[in-house]
Each structure stands twice: as structure tokens, then as C-alpha cells.
Scaffold this active site. Structure first.
Site, PDB file in Angstrom:
ATOM      1  CG  LEU A 449       3.450 -38.346 -31.603  1.00  0.00           C
ATOM      2  CD1 LEU A 449       3.165 -37.192 -32.553  1.00  0.00           C
ATOM      3  CD2 LEU A 449       4.528 -39.253 -32.161  1.00  0.00           C
ATOM      4  N   GLY A 450       3.787 -37.785 -26.973  1.00  0.00           N
ATOM      5  CA  GLY A 450       4.242 -37.073 -25.789  1.00  0.00           C
ATOM      6  C   GLY A 450       3.090 -36.386 -25.096  1.00  0.00           C
ATOM      7  CB  SER A 453       0.584 -26.918 -21.678  1.00  0.00           C
ATOM      8  OG  SER A 453       0.308 -26.461 -22.994  1.00  0.00           O
ATOM      9  CG  PHE A 454      -4.711 -28.996 -25.172  1.00  0.00           C
ATOM     10  CD1 PHE A 454      -5.627 -28.009 -24.841  1.00  0.00           C
ATOM     11  CD2 PHE A 454      -5.156 -30.097 -25.879  1.00  0.00           C
ATOM     12  CE1 PHE A 454      -6.954 -28.120 -25.209  1.00  0.00           C
ATOM     13  CE2 PHE A 454      -6.473 -30.223 -26.256  1.00  0.00           C
ATOM     14  CZ  PHE A 454      -7.375 -29.226 -25.924  1.00  0.00           C
ATOM     15  N   GLY A 455      -2.484 -31.544 -23.143  1.00  0.00           N
ATOM     16  CA  GLY A 455      -2.786 -32.945 -22.907  1.00  0.00           C
ATOM     17  C   GLY A 455      -1.871 -33.832 -23.724  1.00  0.00           C
ATOM     18  CE  LYS A 471      -0.797 -29.378 -29.474  1.00  0.00           C
ATOM     19  NZ  LYS A 471      -0.636 -27.936 -29.145  1.00  0.00           N
ATOM     20  CG  ASP A 579       3.620 -20.786 -24.106  1.00  0.00           C
ATOM     21  OD1 ASP A 579       4.629 -20.476 -23.444  1.00  0.00           O
ATOM     22  OD2 ASP A 579       3.085 -21.905 -24.040  1.00  0.00           O
TER      23      ASP A 579
END
Length: 751
Positions: A449-450, A453-455, A471, A579
Site C-alpha cells: 500500500l505504501g 515512517s515505520f516501514g 506494517k 505526531d
């Protein structure tokens, strides 16, 4: 291994009974200290609890580390203090509620830039110990072990006393006094130990004979009997059993007690690195030695202060033998400091006492164990079945001292053991890597999907038919240097732990639900409910998505605000997201908005903390970070309010938080839009991709504009709370859904 687990589970149910019968064998060994030593660079900070239990500190060279408490903490009674490399932590225990709070201060290499943070608030801690890089404590009632900074431990134990080195941990169990360690070899066996201490690379214990045994990188020991020990870096000191004076050893026989201290009697001694401090029995003053730069080899940290008296030991509810003379006046609240001597002047746990009770104890312990097993066999089986998986868990890391990683951790702490023991409703699943690979066709590009910041984020379908978002952290990158890679991995681990801990205790319809996780040495994976309609940022900034109507935008804003309100107002301690941004507001199949990504979240202060903010390095996304937080590094819930104000501007204008103007130069959304709102010209900045607001919508849009300006006030105290934000958005949405009223929208409180 199974036998060890079952006994551990069994003991948690019957520890009170065992302790009652074995009270003859009470140990006078404590790992809660009233004096601590911290080193950073060539500076040293010595902290202690004075005779009022207030925390006071002194540095060497003098005033090189300007440590001082502020506000109500100056007159707050502490129950213990610990230190390590560059940090000091004070323990506050409340007897009326049986709770403890652990506050920590970290200072930079030059001894300045103090950062204050609460890392624990929960069941009362009776023992607390720190190595150079981490802290562990033991709960008073459950005897559960808690550690801060990631730490590998095989299982919880009923520890009476604990000790930490640079890369190892040792614990002394409840009677009969066995030692167990992780990270260090040649641990002594047997059940005849009464005290334990650790330095950087070695540990030592006192036997019931008052002899000393050491393991690790040991030095030659004096042939003495000891009452108390302190172990530093390649050296140690002990309080003699015979008369209370101190003898030191180590550093290849080049370390000894300064001659001026040879005849001084000490009540307790402490060590960290090369330095030692002791509380003199005569007047309870603190004397330090071991630093070659000390004048005459001795340093008295609090000389010249109004209160030079320090607490000679921790205040306890009860003592195995007699209390220290006069300690009730020092402690108050019917507490006392325990004396290591019995009323007859003898020291406890000598071989004479042990021999006297030896036959009785062996026989009766055997009868006790057989009787308990026979009487409670059914409960034992049930306990084993319930906790079979949980008792194999490693000990929960209850928090982080900060984001710095100073050691390599072989594997992250599994959280399910502690979550289950606390009765957490999160019901997190621990997935297998095979199940997740099957759900994504081997993490195929088709399901990708994309990247966040985490991966990487993948869509998947579990074997039970549930659609999920997965994720997967990217822990390795061949293009990065070793140092950069270690920092990157530490960041991913920190985000993984934060998300796991935060989401497992949260349950709200406007927060994305975490279903479970997978982790091993090389993988960090989080599994969430699938959000069919993507993120708010997609619909505002991606031309491939259809633009949202004004009514839908207001509904999304209200949903997200309710999720943040839940974090701030209904969770104790409150959760500060850090965030909030449009890409972290996701939309499900019914267009319900949910806040996601808790990788940077922090637990905020409560009213009991006597602090209004957390002192942390600024973190977040450029364009959304609260300027006050960025400038002063003071984090509050109002920092989330500011970020949400930026999201409101995105909803109104359709622009990104940082975007290019007509000349292709970067422009800050707040600086661009807010002036138009204050001039009542918000119509000039509204999103041009959708029709202008109808008469039914214009009042609501104006209302949201004024609210955004309030959220973006430079002074955080003037910003509304999320309770107020939700209330005003509800009014705006109601105005959007009904005919417009004749009165105009108020801008009160705006700048």
C-alpha cells in the site's frame, strides 16, 4: 524448565504463607538506596536524601552539574534515589495508595540541559537499583520485577534484592536466598546468601557466614567477614562485620581506603564506577572516596549546607530485627530504618543462628512443601495451565529512560505477559510470520500500500477472512553506515514498543485498532484493522482521490478530535500522540475517521506528578510541531492541540502543512492561512477543488477557521483543550446540517 515455571507460578499465590512460616530466616538485605552516584565525562554527581527525605545533589568539580529541583519537587519526600551514566532517578512512594512514581533527570555530556521525565507510576516499589544504563525495581506486594530500558530476562522471580551491572542482572530470591543471574557467568549456587551487590563487570554476595563470594571479572578479596558491600569498576569495599569500619580492595591491589577514613564507622556504603560513598554512623554525614582528584582522597558532598545529615537507609514499614536508633523521627508515618544488628548486639544471619535452626528448618520446610502441594494441588494445576505461556515471558520493560540505546538487545521484550497480568483488555494476538506471509502472498508488491515512517504497509487477508493492514519495519539497508543503521534500528524498536504499549491499552471507535504483532531478531511487524478509504491526506492532497465535501470534512475533523480527546482526558496517565497529522488520520469503509500511528506517543504527567509538562527532545513532523515544544522542549497535551489546528487548516485550504507557493518557494501553512482568518477573509484561502460553502455551510466553515486559529496560539496555555475543541466542532457540524442562524460566529480567545 516446566518445573521452574510451575514453582514460580505457585509461589506467586502462596508467597505470603511461605514468608510467614519462614520468618525466622528474614534477610536484612535491601536494594533501595538513599545515596546515588552518577558519572558523565569527567564530572560526578552525588545525590542523597537528607534528614527530611528531600532530594539534594552535589557535583564534583563543584557546581559542574547545576542540578536543582523546581516547583513542588523541592519539598517532596522521596523514598529512594538511583543513578547511572548521565541520569538520576528519584522514587516517590505514597503509603495511602500503595503506589510509587519514578521521576528521572538526564543531563548532557557537559552536565547541562537537564531533561525531566516520569518513567513509572504504578504499584509500590520496595526495591530499586540502577546500573550505568538501566534501572530495575521490585513491587512490594507481588514481588514482580520491572525494568526500564530494554533488558533481557528469562522470567519474573520473587526477588528480595537485585543488582545490576553494565550488561548483566542478578537477583537474590526470597528465603532461602538463592542467586540467579543473566548476562554473567560462574554464578554461585546454594541457598545461603543474605546480600548482593554488583559493579560494572562483577558481582559479589555475602553468605550467612558473612563471608564474601564474587564472580565475573573478580579481584583478590580480603579474608574478612562483612556486613554490607559496595562494588564499583574493578574494585569493591565492605563494612566489616566485627566493628563497622570499611576495607577496600581491587584495581590490581592498587585501591584501598584513604588513611583518614580507617577508623570511621559506616552505616551503609554505595559505589558507582571508581567512586564510593558511605554514611558515617556517628553523625550520618556522607563521605566519598575513590576519585584520584579528591583533595586528600576524600570528598564531602554536602559540607557547608544547612542540612548535612543524609538518610542512613531507606524507610521501611517493618524490620526483621530492631530499627536504627532514632530513625522513627527521620522517617515519620510509623516508618523506620532497619538496623543490621539484633537487640543483643549480634549481627543477623550468622552461622550460629543458622545452625540453631538448621534441623528445624530443613524438616519443617519439607513438611511445608509437601503439605502445600497436597492441599493446593488442584489450584497448582489450574495456575500452571493458565500461566503456562505467560510465565515463559521475559520481564516487561515498563518504560524508557530516554531514546538512547547504549547496548545491543538480542530481542525485544514481549509485552503480553505483563498485559495479561494487569488484566489489559487489548487482547493482542501474537501472529506467526508464516500466517502474515500467507496473508500478503509473501509480502508481494501486489499487496503493497505504501511506505511510512515505520516501514512498508501491506494489505492482507487473514485465514479467518479478516482484512488487515500490516506494517513491516525495514531494519536493514545496505546503503547506510553501521552507526546510522544502529540508530535507525533503535528508532524502529522504539516505535514498535511505543505502538504496542499504547495501543494495547486503548479502546475507542476513533482510534485505529491494533490487532496483534510479530517480532523476532530481524522482524518487527504490527497488524491493524484495515482502513478501506485510506488517509485524510490522500483525499486532501492526492489528485487521484475525489475531494471531500465540506460536510464530510467537518465530520472527519470531529471524529479525529474525539479520538484525541480520549487520549488526553480518559486515559490515566494521559497519552500525548506527538505526531497528529492528516496522514495519521485514517478513514474506514463508512468514512469514520480514526487516529493512527502511536510510535512517538508519550504518557503525559498527571496531577499527582506536580509537573505540568515532560521535558523531551522535540519529535514529530515538520509543519505540525508545536513551536513552544520545539523551542523549549516542554511537551504537554496542548502540543497535540497545535498539531490538530494545522490539520484543520488543511481541511479548509486543501494545502499541505509545508507546500510551495506560486513562486515554487516553500511556505508554512500556518503563516499563510491564519492572517486571512484573523482578517475575516477565510474565503480567500478555501480549497478551490470543491464548490464554495453553501449558506448552510458558511457559518460552520468560519467557525472551524476561528477554532483553528485558537488551536495555533503561540502560547500553549491559551489554546483550548480537546474537550473544548470537540464541543466547538459539534456546534460547527450542527450549523452545517441546519439552516444558518442570524448571529455571527464568535472569535473570542483568538489571538
Amino acid at each position: 524448565m516446566a518445573l521452574t515455571i510451575s514453582i514460580s507460578c505457585f509461589s506467586s499465590y502462596f508467597v505470603s504463607l511461605l514468608l510467614l512460616v519462614l520468618s525466622s530466616f528474614s534477610f536484612v538485605c535491601f536494594s533501595l538506596s538513599t545515596v546515588s552516584i552518577s558519572h558523565i565525562s569527567n564530572q560526578t554527581l552525588v545525590c542523597a536524601l537528607n534528614n527530611h527525605s528531600y532530594l539534594q545533589c552535589s557535583s564534583f568539580p563543584l557546581n559542574s552539574i547545576p542540578f536543582s529541583l523546581t516547583g513542588n519537587l523541592r519539598n517532596r519526600r522521596f523514598s529512594g534515589v538511583v543513578s547511572g551514566n548521565g541520569f538520576v532517578c528519584g522514587l516517590i512512594s505514597r503509603l495511602d495508595s500503595n503506589t510509587s512514581t519514578l521521576l528521572c533527570w538526564r543531563f548532557s555530556v557537559d552536565g547541562t540541559n537537564m531533561l525531566h521525565k516520569r518513567i513509572y507510576h504504578g504499584p509500590e516499589l520496595e526495591e530499586l537499583e540502577a546500573g550505568n544504563f538501566r534501572i530495575c525495581g521490585v513491587e512490594r506486594v507481588s514481588r514482580r520485577l520491572r525494568c526500564w530500558q530494554p533488558y533481557y530476562l528469562p522470567r519474573p522471580d520473587n526477588y528480595r534484592s537485585i543488582a545490576l551491572g553494565d550488561n548483566f542482572f542478578c537477583g537474590l530470591s526470597q528465603p532461602p536466598g538463592m542467586i540467579s543471574c543473566e548476562g554473567i557467568a560462574k554464578v554461585p549456587s546454594g541457598d545461603h546468601y543474605i546480600a548482593i551487590a554488583a559493579g560494572s563487570r562483577q558481582a559479589c554476595a555475602i553468605t550467612v557466614d558473612n563471608d564474601v563470594e564474587c564472580w565475573g571479572q573478580t579481584q583478590s578479596l580480603p579474608r574478612e567477614k562483612f556486613l554490607a558491600l559496595a562494588v564499583g569498576e574493578d574494585r569493591g569495599c565492605g563494612v566489616r562485620w566485627s566493628n563497622g569500619t570499611v576495607v577496600c580492595w581491587g584495581n590490581n591491589n592498587n585501591f584501598s581506603l584513604p588513611q583518614t577514613l580507617k577508623d570511621i564507622h559506616f552505616t551503609s556504603i554505595y559505589a558507582k564506577g571508581p567512586m564510593f560513598c558511605g554514611v558515617a554512623t556517628r553523625n550520618y554525614t556522607l563521605i566519598c572516596w575513590g576519585n584520584e582528584n579528591f583533595k586528600s582522597g576524600v570528598f564531602t558532598p554536602f559540607q557547608g549546607l544547612i542540612s548535612q545529615v543524609v538518610m542512613p537507609g531507606p524507610c521501611r514499614r517493618e524490620c526483621p530485627y530492631r530499627p536504627l536508633s532514632g530513625s522513627q523521627s527521620l522517617c515519620g508515618n510509623e516508618l523506620m530504618i532497619c538496623d543490621l544488628k539484633r537487640n543483643d548486639g549480634e549481627f543477623p544471619d550468622t552461622r550460629a543462628q543458622n545452625s540453631k535452626n538448621k534441623t528445624w528448618s530443613r524438616r519443617n520446610i519439607a513438611f511445608l512443601v509437601v503439605g502445600c502441594v497436597g492441599t493446593f494441588s488442584l489450584l497448582l494445576v489450574i495456575s500452571f495451565l493458565i500461566f503456562k505461556s505467560h510465565c515463559r515471558c521475559r520481564v516487561h520493560d515498563s518504560g524508557r529512560l530516554d531514546d538512547t540505546r547504549t547496548i545491543d538487545i538480542p530481542k525485544l521484550e514481549k509485552r503480553l505477559c505483563t498485559l495479561a497480568s494487569l488484566g489489559n483488555p487489548g487482547q493482542l494476538m501474537e501472529f506467526s510470520i508464516d500466517e502474515l506471509a500467507l496473508a500478503t502472498d509473501g509480502f508481494s508488491v501486489r499487496f503493497h500500500l505504501g511506505i511510512g515512517s515505520f516501514g512498508s504497509v501491506y494489505q492482507g487477508v487473514l485465514s479467518d477472512g479478516r482484512h488487515v493492514a500490516i506494517k513491516r519495519a525495514e531494519l536493514t539497508n545496505p546503503t547506510l553506515s553501521g552507526t546510522t543503521m544502529r540508530h535507525r534500528r533503535a528508532d524502529k524498536d522504539s516505535a514498535f514498543v511505543n505502538e504496542l504499549e499504547s495501543m494495547s491499552r486503548l479502546n475507542h471507535k476513533n482510534l485505529v485498532r491494533l490487532l496483534g504483532f510479530y517480532e523476532d531478531t530481524e522482524e518487527r511487524i504490527l497488524v491493524y484493522e484495515y482502513m478501506k478509504n485510506g488517509s485524510l491526506a490522500d483525499h486532501l492532497h492526492n489528485p487521484q482521490f475525489d475531494p471531500l465535501s465540506w460536510q464530510t470534512r467537518l465530520m472527519i475533523a470531529l471524529d479525529a478530535a474525539r479520538g484525541i480527546q480520549y487520549l488526553h482526558e480518559f486515559i490515566v496517565p494521559p497519552v500525548i500522540h506527538r505526531d497528529i497529522k492528516s496522514s495519521n488520520i485514517l478513514l474506514d469503509a463508512t468514512w469514520t475517521a480514526k487516529v493512527s500511528d502511536f510510535g512517538l506517543s508519550q504518557m503525559g504527567p498527571t496531577e499527582e506528578d506536580d509537573v505540568s509538562h515532560l521535558s523531551l527532545h522535540a519529535a514529530g513532523t515538520l509543519g505540525y510541531i508545536d513551536p513552544e515544544y520545539y523551542k523549549f522542549q516542554q511537551l504537554t497535551t496542548k502540543s497535540d492541540v497545535y498539531s490538530f489546528g494545522v490539520v484543520l487548516l488543511e481541511l479548509l485550504s486543501g494545502h499541505k502543512a509545508i507546500h510551495n507557493n506560486e513562486d515554487e518557494n516553500p511556505r508554512n501553512l500556518v503563516e499563510y492561512v491564519v492572517p486571512y482568518i484573523l482578517l475575516d477573509e477565510a474565503h480567500r484561502i478555501l480549497d478551490q477543488r470543491i464548490p464554495p460553502p453553501t449558506p448552510y455551510e458558511i457559518e460552520a466553515v468560519a467557525h472551524v477557521g476561528y477554532l483553528a486559529a485558537e488551536c495555533l496560539m503561540p502560547c500553549s496555555r491559551k489554546r483550548p483543550s480537546m474537550v473544548e475543541v470537540v464541543s466547538k466542532l459539534e456546534s460547527a457540524l450542527a450549523a452545517c446540517l441546519t439552516a444558518p442562524k442570524t448571529e455571527t460566529v464568535s472569535r473570542s480567545n483568538t489571538y
